[in-house]
Motif scaffolding. Structure first.
Motif, PDB file in Angstrom:
ATOM      1  N   UNK A   1       0.837  -1.205   0.000  1.00  0.00           N
ATOM      2  CA  UNK A   1       0.000   0.000   0.000  1.00  0.00           C
ATOM      3  C   UNK A   1       0.870   1.254   0.000  1.00  0.00           C
ATOM      4  N   UNK A   2       1.912   1.238  -0.805  1.00  0.00           N
ATOM      5  CA  UNK A   2       2.865   2.352  -0.802  1.00  0.00           C
ATOM      6  C   UNK A   2       2.769   3.163  -2.093  1.00  0.00           C
ATOM      7  N   UNK A   3       3.246   4.376  -2.022  1.00  0.00           N
ATOM      8  CA  UNK A   3       3.423   5.193  -3.214  1.00  0.00           C
ATOM      9  C   UNK A   3       4.846   5.752  -3.178  1.00  0.00           C
ATOM     10  N   UNK A   4       5.591   5.534  -4.260  1.00  0.00           N
ATOM     11  CA  UNK A   4       6.956   6.033  -4.385  1.00  0.00           C
ATOM     12  C   UNK A   4       6.932   7.317  -5.207  1.00  0.00           C
ATOM     13  N   UNK A   5       7.553   8.374  -4.690  1.00  0.00           N
ATOM     14  CA  UNK A   5       7.531   9.675  -5.350  1.00  0.00           C
ATOM     15  C   UNK A   5       8.955  10.210  -5.455  1.00  0.00           C
ATOM     16  N   UNK A   6       9.362  10.549  -6.661  1.00  0.00           N
ATOM     17  CA  UNK A   6      10.655  11.176  -6.901  1.00  0.00           C
ATOM     18  C   UNK A   6      10.422  12.392  -7.778  1.00  0.00           C
ATOM     19  N   UNK A   7      11.084  13.487  -7.438  1.00  0.00           N
ATOM     20  CA  UNK A   7      10.870  14.696  -8.222  1.00  0.00           C
ATOM     21  C   UNK A   7      12.146  15.496  -8.358  1.00  0.00           C
ATOM     22  N   UNK A   8      12.113  16.401  -9.298  1.00  0.00           N
ATOM     23  CA  UNK A   8      13.153  17.406  -9.475  1.00  0.00           C
ATOM     24  C   UNK A   8      12.458  18.686  -9.902  1.00  0.00           C
TER      25      UNK A   8
ATOM     26  N   UNK B   1       2.309   0.891  -5.626  1.00  0.00           N
ATOM     27  CA  UNK B   1       2.615  -0.527  -5.775  1.00  0.00           C
ATOM     28  C   UNK B   1       3.329  -1.083  -4.565  1.00  0.00           C
ATOM     29  N   UNK B   2       4.058  -2.168  -4.781  1.00  0.00           N
ATOM     30  CA  UNK B   2       4.788  -2.850  -3.721  1.00  0.00           C
ATOM     31  C   UNK B   2       6.238  -2.392  -3.708  1.00  0.00           C
ATOM     32  N   UNK B   3       6.725  -1.998  -2.528  1.00  0.00           N
ATOM     33  CA  UNK B   3       8.117  -1.566  -2.442  1.00  0.00           C
ATOM     34  C   UNK B   3       9.047  -2.752  -2.609  1.00  0.00           C
ATOM     35  N   UNK B   4      10.128  -2.568  -3.409  1.00  0.00           N
ATOM     36  CA  UNK B   4      11.050  -3.675  -3.677  1.00  0.00           C
ATOM     37  C   UNK B   4      12.012  -3.899  -2.519  1.00  0.00           C
TER      38      UNK B   4
ATOM     39  N   UNK C   1      14.683  -3.276  -7.760  1.00  0.00           N
ATOM     40  CA  UNK C   1      14.033  -3.508  -9.057  1.00  0.00           C
ATOM     41  C   UNK C   1      12.737  -4.269  -8.853  1.00  0.00           C
ATOM     42  N   UNK C   2      11.685  -3.547  -8.480  1.00  0.00           N
ATOM     43  CA  UNK C   2      10.384  -4.162  -8.330  1.00  0.00           C
ATOM     44  C   UNK C   2       9.634  -4.207  -9.645  1.00  0.00           C
ATOM     45  N   UNK C   3       8.583  -4.976  -9.674  1.00  0.00           N
ATOM     46  CA  UNK C   3       7.789  -5.098 -10.905  1.00  0.00           C
ATOM     47  C   UNK C   3       7.131  -3.773 -11.274  1.00  0.00           C
ATOM     48  N   UNK C   4       6.747  -2.989 -10.259  1.00  0.00           N
ATOM     49  CA  UNK C   4       6.091  -1.707 -10.513  1.00  0.00           C
ATOM     50  C   UNK C   4       6.950  -0.547 -10.026  1.00  0.00           C
ATOM     51  N   UNK C   5       7.447  -0.630  -8.796  1.00  0.00           N
ATOM     52  CA  UNK C   5       8.322   0.396  -8.243  1.00  0.00           C
ATOM     53  C   UNK C   5       9.768  -0.011  -8.485  1.00  0.00           C
ATOM     54  N   UNK C   6      10.486   0.799  -9.243  1.00  0.00           N
ATOM     55  CA  UNK C   6      11.846   0.480  -9.674  1.00  0.00           C
ATOM     56  C   UNK C   6      12.730   1.686  -9.361  1.00  0.00           C
ATOM     57  N   UNK C   7      13.730   1.501  -8.487  1.00  0.00           N
ATOM     58  CA  UNK C   7      14.523   2.615  -7.980  1.00  0.00           C
ATOM     59  C   UNK C   7      16.018   2.322  -8.028  1.00  0.00           C
ATOM     60  N   UNK C   8      16.815   3.358  -8.330  1.00  0.00           N
ATOM     61  CA  UNK C   8      18.262   3.323  -8.196  1.00  0.00           C
ATOM     62  C   UNK C   8      18.652   4.471  -7.277  1.00  0.00           C
ATOM     63  N   UNK C   9      19.362   4.175  -6.220  1.00  0.00           N
ATOM     64  CA  UNK C   9      19.634   5.157  -5.184  1.00  0.00           C
ATOM     65  C   UNK C   9      21.128   5.424  -5.062  1.00  0.00           C
ATOM     66  N   UNK C  10      21.546   6.660  -5.261  1.00  0.00           N
ATOM     67  CA  UNK C  10      22.931   7.070  -5.021  1.00  0.00           C
ATOM     68  C   UNK C  10      23.025   7.460  -3.552  1.00  0.00           C
ATOM     69  N   UNK C  11      23.340   6.481  -2.714  1.00  0.00           N
ATOM     70  CA  UNK C  11      23.195   6.648  -1.276  1.00  0.00           C
ATOM     71  C   UNK C  11      24.105   7.737  -0.710  1.00  0.00           C
TER      72      UNK C  11
ATOM     73  N   UNK D   1      14.543  17.372  -1.575  1.00  0.00           N
ATOM     74  CA  UNK D   1      14.012  16.014  -1.457  1.00  0.00           C
ATOM     75  C   UNK D   1      14.583  15.125  -2.559  1.00  0.00           C
ATOM     76  N   UNK D   2      15.103  13.950  -2.173  1.00  0.00           N
ATOM     77  CA  UNK D   2      15.580  12.985  -3.156  1.00  0.00           C
ATOM     78  C   UNK D   2      14.575  11.855  -3.366  1.00  0.00           C
ATOM     79  N   UNK D   3      13.715  11.607  -2.361  1.00  0.00           N
ATOM     80  CA  UNK D   3      12.707  10.564  -2.520  1.00  0.00           C
ATOM     81  C   UNK D   3      11.702  10.659  -1.377  1.00  0.00           C
ATOM     82  N   UNK D   4      10.480  10.191  -1.650  1.00  0.00           N
ATOM     83  CA  UNK D   4       9.449  10.113  -0.616  1.00  0.00           C
ATOM     84  C   UNK D   4       8.686   8.798  -0.751  1.00  0.00           C
ATOM     85  N   UNK D   5       8.402   8.190   0.368  1.00  0.00           N
ATOM     86  CA  UNK D   5       7.620   6.957   0.427  1.00  0.00           C
ATOM     87  C   UNK D   5       6.368   7.246   1.236  1.00  0.00           C
ATOM     88  N   UNK D   6       5.207   7.130   0.610  1.00  0.00           N
ATOM     89  CA  UNK D   6       3.941   7.375   1.295  1.00  0.00           C
ATOM     90  C   UNK D   6       3.280   6.040   1.661  1.00  0.00           C
TER      91      UNK D   6
END
Length: 343
Positions: free
Chosen positions: A64-71, A80-83, A95-105, A133-138
């Motif tokens: 029950x998550x929403x992944x949000x990235x902006x610039x 979708x489902x968090x990977x 690398x999730x089926x719906x939520x797909x993220x690459x993070x420069x930690x 903001x680099x990312x938000x998880x709702x």
């Protein structure tokens, strides 16, 4: 600005303009969004530990998550489902089926939990060193957050005033003088597109500087209108695209057949139940068609830069390590040769 002053000014502003988003509020107050969020520590907002990688994996499998990235130019929202994330050479790969993220930690600096409000679910919000903001998880799973997550990941120092700063190691060469033939040869010898970023970093080049140095064999500039034209044509032809929204710390990717483009003023929008992409046309600085070599053939992309010259949006035809980029995407991009601009 002191936290108490930020809270006071924020409250006054929202009384007259209640629909402003946090980013808009911070811009009007002349501060970063990170400063705005941090000012609420102790008033429901919780500062989190800097264990970002493990922190995120607490939410893997959450449906029950929403992944949000902006610039400055674009914002992508995916439900979708968090990977599950893996960590490799300073990068977090999810690398999730719906939520797909690459993070420069290395760019991730502070994190907060912002409790739910009338207009928004609760969220984990991550910021770079300057407070952008680099990312938000709702998530609406408030019970899990409050009973299981926060007891383990709340920062021992709940400070409303933090030291936001720019790390000098991230500085780039503003007026680079490089061995251009050597750079172009190194580019031509790439075997994995993920190594393109490493090559740019080795030469201390921004993405935009890099494509300018590549020359006609690998890149050329197109008109700003090519972004809209390509998206309209791709939707009409039912092409599968891979769309990435990029900032200093995150690349969020969404692949699949895109819907028809919808316009609302300066905003161009792709709207689906599980995926939204909003693009501010007024923030487009330059658009480039770029070819990147790989072991499975050249990968063509449309690279969109914001008014600060930073890569903001990248659009590619879908492909994999075993399958070449679809021919229909290559043909579509080649049709826009007429929009080419000489640098």
């Amino acid at each position: 600005m002191k936290p108490a002053t930020i809270r006071e000014k924020r409250s006054s502003l929202l009384e007259t303009k209640p629909k402003l988003q946090a980013r808009e509020v911070s811009e009007r107050l002349g501060i970063t969004e990170g400063e705005l969020v941090a000012s609420e520590c102790g008033n429901g907002t919780v500062r989190l530990k800097e264990d970002f990688f493990n922190l995120l994996n607490e939410f893997s499998g959450l449906r029950t998550a929403m992944a949000v990235t902006r610039n400055r130019l674009a914002v992508i929202e995916v439900n979708g489902t968090y990977p599950k994330f893996q960590y490799f050479e300073g990068m977090g790969w999810g690398e999730g089926e719906i939520i797909d993220l690459r993070l420069a930690m290395g760019a991730w600096y502070e994190a907060f939990y912002v409790p739910p409000s009338e207009d928004s679910a609760g969220s984990l919000q991550f910021f770079d060193r300057e407070g952008y903001a680099v990312h938000k998880l709702f998530t609406r799973d408030t019970e899990f957050v409050e009973t299981s997550f926060l007891p383990n990941y709340s920062h021992p120092k709940q400070k409303a005033s933090l030291d936001w700063k720019r790390d000098p190691v991230d500085a780039v060469n503003e007026n680079p003088e490089i061995d251009q033939p050597a750079f172009c040869e190194a580019w031509s010898n790439l075997r994995d597109i993920h190594n393109a970023g490493r090559l740019l970093k080795r030469y201390r080049l921004t993405h935009l500087q890099g494509v300018r140095f590549l020359g006609d064999q690998w890149a050329y500039r197109t008109g700003k209108e090519s972004l809209e034209s390509v998206l309209l044509a791709a939707a009409e032809r039912g092409l599968k695209l891979s769309i990435s929204v990029v900032n200093l710390g995150t690349r969020q990717i969404r692949g699949g057949i895109i819907p028809d483009l919808k316009r609302f003023g300066k905003w161009m929008n792709l709207l689906q139940p599980e995926f939204n992409l909003h693009m501010d046309e007024s923030q487009i600085h330059q658009v480039w068609k770029v070819k990147t070599p790989s072991t499975n053939g050249e990968v063509l992309s449309l690279d969109v830069f914001d008014k600060l010259g930073q890569i903001a949006l990248q659009i590619q035809g879908t492909y994999s390590r075993t399958e070449k980029q679809q021919r229909s995407w290559i043909e579509l991009l080649n049709e826009f040769e007429a929009l080419r601009i000489e640098e």
